[in-house]
Design a protein around this motif. Structure first.
Motif, mmCIF file in Angstrom:
data_model
loop_
_atom_site.group_PDB
_atom_site.id
_atom_site.type_symbol
_atom_site.label_atom_id
_atom_site.label_comp_id
_atom_site.label_asym_id
_atom_site.label_seq_id
_atom_site.Cartn_x
_atom_site.Cartn_y
_atom_site.Cartn_z
ATOM 1 N N ALA A 42 44.325 50.346 42.310
ATOM 2 C CA ALA A 42 43.690 49.502 43.325
ATOM 3 C C ALA A 42 42.551 48.710 42.707
ATOM 4 O O ALA A 42 42.099 48.998 41.608
ATOM 5 N N ALA A 43 42.087 47.696 43.465
ATOM 6 C CA ALA A 43 41.009 46.851 42.944
ATOM 7 C C ALA A 43 39.912 46.676 43.974
ATOM 8 O O ALA A 43 39.334 45.629 44.118
ATOM 9 N N LEU A 44 39.641 47.742 44.726
ATOM 10 C CA LEU A 44 38.581 47.666 45.714
ATOM 11 C C LEU A 44 37.250 47.450 45.018
ATOM 12 O O LEU A 44 36.989 48.020 43.961
ATOM 13 N N ASN A 45 36.390 46.612 45.662
ATOM 14 C CA ASN A 45 35.107 46.302 45.041
ATOM 15 C C ASN A 45 34.243 47.539 44.863
ATOM 16 O O ASN A 45 33.461 47.649 43.933
ATOM 17 N N SER A 102 46.975 43.958 43.708
ATOM 18 C CA SER A 102 46.543 44.577 42.459
ATOM 19 C C SER A 102 47.291 45.884 42.227
ATOM 20 O O SER A 102 47.773 46.158 41.129
ATOM 21 N N HIS A 103 47.363 46.693 43.297
ATOM 22 C CA HIS A 103 48.047 47.981 43.171
ATOM 23 C C HIS A 103 49.507 47.779 42.822
ATOM 24 O O HIS A 103 50.063 48.455 41.938
ATOM 25 N N GLU A 104 50.151 46.811 43.498
ATOM 26 C CA GLU A 104 51.581 46.586 43.280
ATOM 27 C C GLU A 104 51.860 45.997 41.893
ATOM 28 O O GLU A 104 52.911 46.249 41.306
ATOM 29 N N ILE A 105 50.921 45.179 41.375
ATOM 30 C CA ILE A 105 51.114 44.580 40.049
ATOM 31 C C ILE A 105 50.732 45.566 38.952
ATOM 32 O O ILE A 105 51.421 45.711 37.948
ATOM 33 N N LYS A 142 36.933 38.144 58.900
ATOM 34 C CA LYS A 142 38.263 38.753 58.941
ATOM 35 C C LYS A 142 39.124 38.219 57.805
ATOM 36 O O LYS A 142 39.882 38.970 57.179
ATOM 37 N N SER A 143 38.994 36.886 57.555
ATOM 38 C CA SER A 143 39.759 36.280 56.467
ATOM 39 C C SER A 143 39.362 36.875 55.129
ATOM 40 O O SER A 143 40.208 37.169 54.284
ATOM 41 N N LYS A 181 41.656 38.952 52.756
ATOM 42 C CA LYS A 181 41.835 38.535 51.363
ATOM 43 C C LYS A 181 41.576 39.699 50.416
ATOM 44 O O LYS A 181 42.340 39.929 49.474
ATOM 45 N N SER A 182 40.496 40.447 50.696
ATOM 46 C CA SER A 182 40.177 41.592 49.840
ATOM 47 C C SER A 182 41.276 42.648 49.903
ATOM 48 O O SER A 182 41.668 43.211 48.874
ATOM 49 N N GLU A 183 41.760 42.903 51.132
ATOM 50 C CA GLU A 183 42.836 43.883 51.291
ATOM 51 C C GLU A 183 44.115 43.406 50.600
ATOM 52 O O GLU A 183 44.831 44.196 49.976
ATOM 53 N N PHE A 184 44.371 42.086 50.732
ATOM 54 C CA PHE A 184 45.560 41.529 50.084
ATOM 55 C C PHE A 184 45.458 41.661 48.566
ATOM 56 O O PHE A 184 46.404 42.082 47.895
ATOM 57 N N LEU A 185 44.276 41.297 48.031
ATOM 58 C CA LEU A 185 44.084 41.393 46.585
ATOM 59 C C LEU A 185 44.176 42.838 46.111
ATOM 60 O O LEU A 185 44.727 43.120 45.044
#
Length: 601
Positions: A561-564, A233-236, A220-221, A225-229
């Motif tokens: 976005a920066a999804l893997n 990423s999207h916001e930056i 879950k962490s 973390k991936s969702e947060f990044l």
């Protein structure tokens, strides 16, 4: 043993250790206390037969008593219970057979007890195989003796000795005591062992439960973390897209020299920030094990020239000499590999070389290390005359968020992720980075990489006008842009106006579908994160339209976005390609060009 003991030790505590199992400790205790019981019993038997003037039995009892004393002393000095058990069983077997065939020449209750003792002791102490061996070693000769005696065929010249009733009582009593002691001792040991196994099993079950909870939390962490990044990423990237995009537009408008300088600073800072964001996201992708290496056809010479093109400018701004040397044997070769990852590795190494070289030279070399006909091994070398690295820091510089020292970080900046990413990418391909460095003289990073070779020859095209602004093909295109961010809309309008394209804007995916149904377009630029309907769902709905021409329209995803797995998601949604924000104008132009070449002019 937990510690060394001296020869004069008599304490059992010094020969027991926590490293021994419950059963091993039980076997040592059995021998230790059993020796005392046997010694007392044998002493009593010796006295009884000695005063009866039974010579053979007296000698046998004396030998047994002496053996018990010697083995006891050996046990308290070196508790090798297995060897001691074998010795006891051999002695007991010899005494038993001596009594049956020589001393007593009969099978009585004491003989039966001794055989039972040997069976119990051998199985408990040494296991099934040795237990069977010693049991049969005693049973078979005794049974043979009984058969011979029954047929009156057994006779030796030595007259059998006779013992009185008191000796028999002592023997029977001592044997029963030993049998009861062995049973009682091992019953307790087995019970404790089973109890310990149950407790261990319960503890293991409890730990497994905790482990499952910990794994669930970790997963879950990791997901959070991936969702947060991805969100960060999207916001930056969204404002960065506007900053870099506007900078590009202003630089394309022939600014004054003072404006050009300011724009260069602005663009350089924005690109630095973008590089940091990309490093963090790339490292997260690598650590999560979601890196997939592609096998694409590419021209190594063009790739190296493109990588070094921008870096040469950075080097020149610092007053450094930059040299790119490519083996002539590589000039006409088309390779198969992952050009993106090769670029990432070399870009990080070259950027580091420029960053940590205050003056002097930068060399980037690629030469043919080995030709295997269908594949080749290429050596890549990045060398500088920079500050160098301490020998004891050559390993630590590849750790994430690490530089050689705090002073280095403060003076030169950076996240310390570049070399960590390089090392991980090489390790995932089974490759190794070689480093040599001297303080004040510079560093050299090198690695070998194997590529499959294409039979196709390099073909150079002089006309690349299709990739430049003002192309008539681009000016005739009808583009639909699905984008909700007003700043990005403004940026796209200004950028496309440079190519004489006037786009149609839809503020969300649902609106884009409506506009497409009532208009004719050549291509859609689709943002992914929009209100009402996102880009993924909009693309899926477009592919379901009854009009085959509209359903088959090329769609390029524009994403911050920066999804893997963003590429996989984009393709699964039915889109043709994607461009990550902030994007380079030439990259977007090239992808538009590649998708609309079949549009009638």
């Amino acid at each position: 043993m937990s510690r060394e003991v001296n020869f004069f030790n008599f304490s059992i505590n010094k020969i027991l250790s926590k490293n021994q199992s419950i059963l091993d400790q039980a076997k040592i205790r059995l021998l230790y206390y059993g020796f005392w019981i046997v010694a007392v019993a044998v002493a009593g038997l010796f006295v009884s037969v000695y005063f009866q003037h039974q010579v053979l039995l007296s000698i046998t009892a004396a030998i047994l008593f002496f053996s018990v004393v010697v083995l006891f002393k050996y046990l308290t000095y070196r508790p090798h219970w297995r060897q001691i058990s074998h010795a006891l069983l051999v002695i007991a077997t010899l005494i038993n057979l001596n009594n049956v065939f020589i001393a007593l020449q009969t099978v009585d209750i004491i003989t039966i007890q001794i055989i039972l003792l040997i069976i119990l002791f051998s199985f408990y102490m040494l296991g099934q195989s040795w237990g069977l061996f010693y049991s049969l070693l005693n049973l078979i000769p005794v049974l043979a003796f009984m058969v011979l005696e029954y047929n009156s065929n057994y006779f030796i010249a030595l007259r059998p000795e006779k013992v009185d009733q008191s000796t028999i009582i002592i023997g029977i009593f001592a044997n029963f005591i030993i049998i009861i002691y062995i049973h009682s001792h091992f019953y307790s040991a087995f019970f404790n062992n089973i109890k310990q196994l149950k407790e261990t099993g319960d503890e293991q079950q409890r730990l497994n439960g905790q482990l499952e909870v910990a794994i669930d939390k970790a997963e879950k962490s990791s997901q959070i973390k991936s969702e947060f990044l991805s969100t960060m990423s999207h916001e930056i990237r969204t404002p960065l897209n506007a900053i870099i995009g506007m900078s590009n537009l202003m630089m394309m408008a022939n600014p004054r020299p003072d404006q050009q300088e300011n724009l260069n600073v602005l663009k350089f800072s924005a690109n630095n920030l973008l590089s940091i964001v990309n490093d963090v996201l790339d490292f997260n992708k690598i650590e999560s094990g979601k890196v997939i290496f592609e096998n694409l056809k590419f021209n190594l010479v063009d790739l190296l020239q493109n990588i070094c093109g921008a870096e040469i400018l950075k080097a020149q701004q610092k007053g450094l000499n930059f040299a790119l040397k490519i083996d002539p044997l590589l000039q006409n070769k088309i390779l198969f590999g992952d050009p993106t990852r090769v670029s990432q590795i070399l870009f990080n190494l070259i950027s580091n070389a420029i960053k940590f070289t205050p003056q002097g030279n930068i060399w980037v070399k690629a030469f043919l290390y080995e030709d295997k006909h269908n594949s080749i091994i290429i050596s890549f070398i990045v060398k500088d005359t920079g500050i160098g690295i301490e020998k004891n820091n050559l390993e630590s510089i590849f750790e994430p968020f690490t530089q050689e020292s705090i002073t280095t970080t403060r003076q030169y900046g950076g996240t310390g992720l570049g070399l960590a990413i390089v090392k991980r990418l090489l390790e995932l391909q089974g490759l190794h980075m070689n480093v040599s460095s001297k303080i004040g003289e510079g560093s050299e990073f090198s690695f070998n990489m194997e590529f499959a070779v294409s039979t196709e020859r390099v073909r150079y095209t002089a006309d690349k006008s299709l990739l430049y602004p003002g192309n008539e093909l681009l000016s005739s295109l009808k583009l639909l842009i699905a984008e909700d961010n007003p700043v990005n809309v403004l940026l796209m309008k200004k950028l496309l106006s440079k190519w004489n394209i006037i786009p149609t804007i839809a503020e969300n995916g649902e609106r884009a579908i409506e506009v497409l149904q009532y208009g004719n377009f050549d291509l859609i630029l689709m943002d992914l994160q929009m209100p009402v309907m996102n880009g993924f769902d909009a693309a899926k709905e477009i592919r379901k339209l009854p009009d085959s021409k509209k359903a088959g329209i090329p769609i390029i995803a524009l994403t911050a976005a920066a999804l893997n797995d963003i590429k996989e998601q984009v393709l699964n949604a039915g889109m043709n390609d994607y461009v990550s924000k902030p994007f380079k104008p030439e990259e977007l132009m090239e992808k538009i060009q590649s998708l609309v070449t079949a549009v009638p002019q």
